[in-house]
Write a protein that holds these residues in place. Structure first.
Motif, PDB file in Angstrom:
ATOM      1  N   PHE A 133       0.815  -1.218   0.000  1.00 27.92           N
ATOM      2  CA  PHE A 133       0.000   0.000   0.000  1.00 27.92           C
ATOM      3  C   PHE A 133       0.846   1.264   0.000  1.00 27.92           C
ATOM      4  N   ALA A 134       2.140   1.125   0.163  1.00 28.51           N
ATOM      5  CA  ALA A 134       3.008   2.302   0.158  1.00 28.51           C
ATOM      6  C   ALA A 134       3.963   2.289  -1.031  1.00 28.51           C
ATOM      7  N   ALA A 173      -9.444   2.304  -4.715  1.00 30.08           N
ATOM      8  CA  ALA A 173      -9.514   2.694  -3.301  1.00 30.08           C
ATOM      9  C   ALA A 173     -10.473   1.775  -2.544  1.00 30.08           C
ATOM     10  N   LEU A 176      -8.592  -1.848  -2.406  1.00 30.47           N
ATOM     11  CA  LEU A 176      -7.397  -1.879  -1.560  1.00 30.47           C
ATOM     12  C   LEU A 176      -7.725  -1.453  -0.138  1.00 30.47           C
ATOM     13  N   GLY A 177      -8.665  -0.525  -0.001  1.00 31.96           N
ATOM     14  CA  GLY A 177      -9.088  -0.131   1.343  1.00 31.96           C
ATOM     15  C   GLY A 177      -9.645  -1.329   2.093  1.00 31.96           C
ATOM     16  N   THR A 178     -10.462  -2.126   1.413  1.00 35.63           N
ATOM     17  CA  THR A 178     -10.988  -3.338   2.038  1.00 35.63           C
ATOM     18  C   THR A 178      -9.860  -4.309   2.379  1.00 35.63           C
ATOM     19  N   THR A 180      -6.925  -3.650   3.241  1.00 36.84           N
ATOM     20  CA  THR A 180      -6.147  -3.239   4.418  1.00 36.84           C
ATOM     21  C   THR A 180      -6.733  -3.810   5.705  1.00 36.84           C
ATOM     22  N   LYS A 181      -8.026  -4.088   5.676  1.00 37.68           N
ATOM     23  CA  LYS A 181      -8.658  -4.657   6.873  1.00 37.68           C
ATOM     24  C   LYS A 181      -7.958  -5.950   7.297  1.00 37.68           C
ATOM     25  N   TRP A 184      -3.241  -4.958   6.770  1.00 35.54           N
ATOM     26  CA  TRP A 184      -2.557  -3.809   7.373  1.00 35.54           C
ATOM     27  C   TRP A 184      -2.432  -4.003   8.869  1.00 35.54           C
ATOM     28  N   PRO A 185      -1.326  -3.631   9.465  1.00 38.17           N
ATOM     29  CA  PRO A 185      -0.068  -3.187   8.832  1.00 38.17           C
ATOM     30  C   PRO A 185       0.786  -4.379   8.410  1.00 38.17           C
TER      31      PRO A 185
ATOM     32  N   VAL B 137      -2.083   5.797  10.182  1.00 35.25           N
ATOM     33  CA  VAL B 137      -2.027   4.578   9.387  1.00 35.25           C
ATOM     34  C   VAL B 137      -0.618   3.995   9.364  1.00 35.25           C
ATOM     35  N   PHE B 138       0.358   4.848   9.050  1.00 32.19           N
ATOM     36  CA  PHE B 138       1.705   4.312   8.866  1.00 32.19           C
ATOM     37  C   PHE B 138       2.477   4.224  10.188  1.00 32.19           C
ATOM     38  N   GLY B 141       0.051   2.122  12.639  1.00 31.63           N
ATOM     39  CA  GLY B 141      -0.383   0.811  12.175  1.00 31.63           C
ATOM     40  C   GLY B 141      -1.869   0.561  12.138  1.00 31.63           C
ATOM     41  N   PRO B 143      -5.333   0.070  10.410  1.00 29.82           N
ATOM     42  CA  PRO B 143      -5.839  -0.119   9.042  1.00 29.82           C
ATOM     43  C   PRO B 143      -6.613   1.126   8.616  1.00 29.82           C
ATOM     44  N   PRO B 144      -6.280   1.691   7.461  1.00 30.04           N
ATOM     45  CA  PRO B 144      -6.904   2.978   7.091  1.00 30.04           C
ATOM     46  C   PRO B 144      -8.418   2.924   7.113  1.00 30.04           C
ATOM     47  N   ILE B 145      -8.963   1.778   6.763  1.00 32.43           N
ATOM     48  CA  ILE B 145     -10.420   1.668   6.671  1.00 32.43           C
ATOM     49  C   ILE B 145     -11.076   1.682   8.059  1.00 32.43           C
ATOM     50  N   ASN B 283       5.442   8.551  -0.213  1.00 37.25           N
ATOM     51  CA  ASN B 283       4.358   7.650  -0.636  1.00 37.25           C
ATOM     52  C   ASN B 283       3.353   7.402   0.483  1.00 37.25           C
ATOM     53  N   PHE B 284       3.423   8.188   1.548  1.00 37.13           N
ATOM     54  CA  PHE B 284       2.612   7.891   2.728  1.00 37.13           C
ATOM     55  C   PHE B 284       1.375   8.784   2.863  1.00 37.13           C
ATOM     56  N   PRO B 287      -3.059   6.498   1.615  1.00 39.95           N
ATOM     57  CA  PRO B 287      -3.281   5.052   1.552  1.00 39.95           C
ATOM     58  C   PRO B 287      -4.738   4.734   1.243  1.00 39.95           C
ATOM     59  N   PRO B 288      -4.995   3.636   0.534  1.00 40.01           N
ATOM     60  CA  PRO B 288      -6.375   3.306   0.171  1.00 40.01           C
ATOM     61  C   PRO B 288      -7.212   3.045   1.412  1.00 40.01           C
ATOM     62  N   GLY B 289      -8.441   3.568   1.404  1.00 40.51           N
ATOM     63  CA  GLY B 289      -9.344   3.310   2.520  1.00 40.51           C
ATOM     64  C   GLY B 289      -9.392   4.442   3.528  1.00 40.51           C
TER      65      GLY B 289
END
Lengths: 257, 437
Positions: A133-134, A173, A176-178, A180-181, A184-185, B137-138, B141, B143-145, B283-284, B287-289
């Motif tokens: 994602f980065a 978005a 990829l947003g989904t 991340t659930k 991530w991380p 997010v970064f 940690g 999750p962006p969503i 790049n930070f 982020p998606p979400g």
């Protein structure tokens, strides 16, 4: 392959299906559903293929309705039960590999044979994965493909509005947003503790040049799953079904025969 | 009209090729580049500057939360706020704010804000933020969503923790607490709440509209960069019958005061370039979400967003430090020069954007303390008093009552009028400012 909209429990999803033969569930990777991709049609020559889009991806119901890895596994258990009486073969690619493995753990009676393709779900301290994602778009391409110059253009996808840049940004978005659930991380939701519960015979397919998940991860999956073996595909990265379609289809058909 | 003092606590001694070599000012800046002794000196300098701001009539001292970045070394703004709360007398402590999703459990925020409100005598304005993607997010940690849902749950928990008289159970999705009963509780029965943003998320606009919070557009790129978004915010609020009181809107603006234009350029140019060159998110940034699909679609549909006077090339050049000093001024990134010019341009900015809380930024980048101190003094004596007539007819519910009273009694007024006799007559800030030009 034919696309249809289907309701599974409280979730509305898109689903691509076709073919005849033994039932085969295909779970897609973290970027997007491959749509009416050639490899799915090849698999449909001797399988009854069902390739759903994950909730939260594309135009399927957004993620708010479910929020944990166990909810995903139960969603796919319900989808199989609504589709076919008894166990089916399951292929899970990338993030879909994590989902397929969890499904095989939580619902062993649903999964006859399991194929994990460049699957997420483990973290090896000595082999840290890049953060997908980065990565700048160009670096993501380099990591994904064995040979970015020969990558299929356009990549098969369930995106329905080619040429519309705003719509594509939203599509990515959303997907990829989904993702991340679950990624991530660090794409580790405890699968390493649960893989030993998998009863289904398992094939671990891995692209030798996968820059997102190094091939050493295939060995780690095989080590933790009781009845597993590894098939490494040369000249392929994170998407061997696209970069080495023939070998991928042959390897899968061989295993599922 | 309120004036708050704010600056990003920037590391002042980065190598001149930092941007080219390390690309991102956030998340991954090499720690070896920072000398902890120098960081300590920098913290002490900012505390001195904000103490000075309190003495020269600023309405608020503003601090914020960022993580793992060279441009804002304030991972816990509450620590800086605590230093200020016990060493200043008048100004509000405006925290913009705590990144609610990052506190576990978020009752920590309720406790620390309550502490700060108590120790400052009720001078706290409490900011609730999502945090930038680089932070939440970064660096942390999340999750962006999940960030927004966690923020919202934390907000509800904090408000209840401040107000429920008896211990209560909180069974949230992310927080499960059997006994919530924080000590201490804040002095203010209704703490002013600020929810600044910058990305124009419609979810944040809905939140501030529904609860009548103070919104804030915190950018460092000025009027022309921000006008489309700020206009879109007011249009959004207006369309929903919301509160159009300018005091519910905060805005940051770098100010470079000097006796002459030549002096301004000489003293500030390098610091302005330093700040812009060394703030890139790499790049930070996206982020998606993190931004919801609804907000992405709303942004695409907002006609006003296409009306910026800045070109994409302007933005790139500004971020690379490639603009001349007066070009930064002309494009709105800074407002520079002698007090009369700065007054005039701020008046235009404030009325154009409909801002009641101006977060003036008298320190930027690696500016020397003496220059920032003189900037602060000039602002307090020669600028703020001349602009206090703005929005004087509208009540301010977003600055603490205690600090409003103290500042009205003690702040400098327009030269020629007698502040002490005015104070004895019980003059308000509104009256004191009514003779401003």
């Amino acid at each position: 392959m034919k696309m249809e909209k289907k309701t599974v429990g409280r979730l509305d999803i898109r689903l691509w299906s076709g073919g005849t033969g033994a039932p085969l569930l295909y779970l897609h990777g973290f970027e997007h559903h491959p749509g009416d991709a050639a490899f799915l049609n090849r698999l449909a020559e001797n399988h009854l293929v069902c390739a759903p889009e994950h909730p939260g991806f594309g135009t399927s119901t957004p993620l708010e309705e479910y929020y944990d890895i166990i909810d995903v596994a139960l969603h796919y258990r319900r989808l199989i039960e609504s589709w076919h009486q008894g166990a089916v073969d399951v292929i899970g690619h990338s993030l879909g590999g994590m989902f397929a493995a969890e499904l095989a753990v939580i619902s062993p009676h649903s999964v006859r044979r399991l194929v994990l393709v460049d699957a997420y779900g483990l973290w090896l301290h000595e082999h840290p994965l890049p953060d997908p994602f980065a990565l700048a778009p160009r670096d993501l391409e380099r990591a994904k493909w064995s040979d970015p110059g020969k990558a299929p253009m356009p990549e098969p996808s369930a995106f329905e509005a080619p040429g519309d840049a705003d719509a594509l940004a939203i599509f990515r978005a959303q997907n990829l947003g989904t993702a991340t659930k679950f990624m991530w991380p660090i794409p580790d939701r405890g699968l390493n503790r649960r893989l030993p519960y998998i009863e289904a015979p398992t094939l671990i397919i891995h692209g030798a040049a996968d820059g997102l998940i190094p091939a050493v991860y295939a060995e780690a999956f095989a080590h933790l799953i009781p009845k597993a073996r590894v098939a490494v595909i040369r000249n392929a990265g994170h998407l061997p079904m696209l970069e080495a379609e023939d070998e991928f289809v042959l390897t899968v058909n061989d295993f599922l025969a | 009209m309120r004036f708050h003092w704010f600056a990003e606590v920037t590391y002042p001694d980065l190598p001149s090729d930092y941007r080219e070599r390390y690309r991102s000012a956030w998340v991954t800046p090499p720690a070896r580049l920072a000398d902890p002794q120098k960081v300590g000196e920098t913290y002490r300098m900012f505390i001195r500057l904000m103490q000075l701001a309190d003495q020269v009539g600023f309405d608020g001292l503003t601090v914020n939360e960022h993580h793992q970045t060279v441009i804002a070394m304030t991972p816990s703004p509450n620590l800086l706020a605590a230093s200020l709360a016990t060493s200043t007398r008048n100004a509000a402590i405006t925290i913009v704010g705590n990144s609610l999703a990052l506190y576990n459990p978020p009752t920590r925020v309720a406790e620390e804000y309550a502490y700060l409100d108590c120790v400052s005598g009720g001078r706290l304005a409490a900011g609730f933020v999502l945090g930038t993607p680089m932070d939440s997010v970064f660096a942390y940690g999340m999750p962006p969503i999940e960030v927004r849902a966690r923020f919202e749950e934390a907000r509800q928990l904090i408000l209840r923790a401040w107000s429920e008289p008896e211990p209560f159970v909180f069974n949230g999705k992310y927080n499960k607490l059997r006994y919530v009963n924080i000590w201490p509780r804040p002095i203010q029965k209704r703490i002013p709440i600020w929810v600044p943003g910058g990305g124009g998320s419609v979810e944040t606009w809905d939140l501030v509209n529904e609860h009548d919070y103070c919104y804030g557009h915190l950018s460092f790129s000025g009027l022309y960069s921000s006008k489309p978004l700020v206009d879109a915010f007011w249009e959004y609020i207006d369309a929903r019958g919301g509160n159009l009181n300018p005091h519910r809107m905060a805005f940051t603006q770098v100010v470079c005061l000097a006796n002459t234009e030549a002096e301004a350029e000489r003293e500030y140019y390098e610091a302005v370039r330093y700040f812009h060159r060394n703030s890139a998110p790499g790049n930070f940034g996206n982020p998606p979400g993190y931004t919801t699909i609804r907000s992405m679609k709303a942004s695409a549909a907002q006609v006003s967003l296409g009306r910026s006077k800045l070109t994409p090339e302007d933005r790139i050049r500004a971020s690379r430090g490639e603009m001349g000093f007066w070009e930064y001024d002309e494009k709105g990134y800074i407002i520079a020069g002698p007090p009369p010019r700065v007054r005039q341009r701020l008046r235009e900015l404030i009325t154009d954007l409909r801002i009641g809380q101006l977060i003036a930024t008298p320190h930027v980048g690696n500016l020397r303390e003496e220059v920032a101190a003189e900037n602060t003094r000039l602002f307090g004596h020669e600028v703020a008093p001349y602009l206090r007539d703005l929005w004087a007819d509208q009540p301010d519910y977003w600055t603490p009552e205690a600090s409003q009273k103290l500042v009205a009694q003690n702040a400098p007024v327009v030269r020629g009028s007698d502040p002490r006799s005015a104070a004895r007559k019980g003059a308000t800030a509104k009256q004191a400012g009514s003779s401003a030009t």
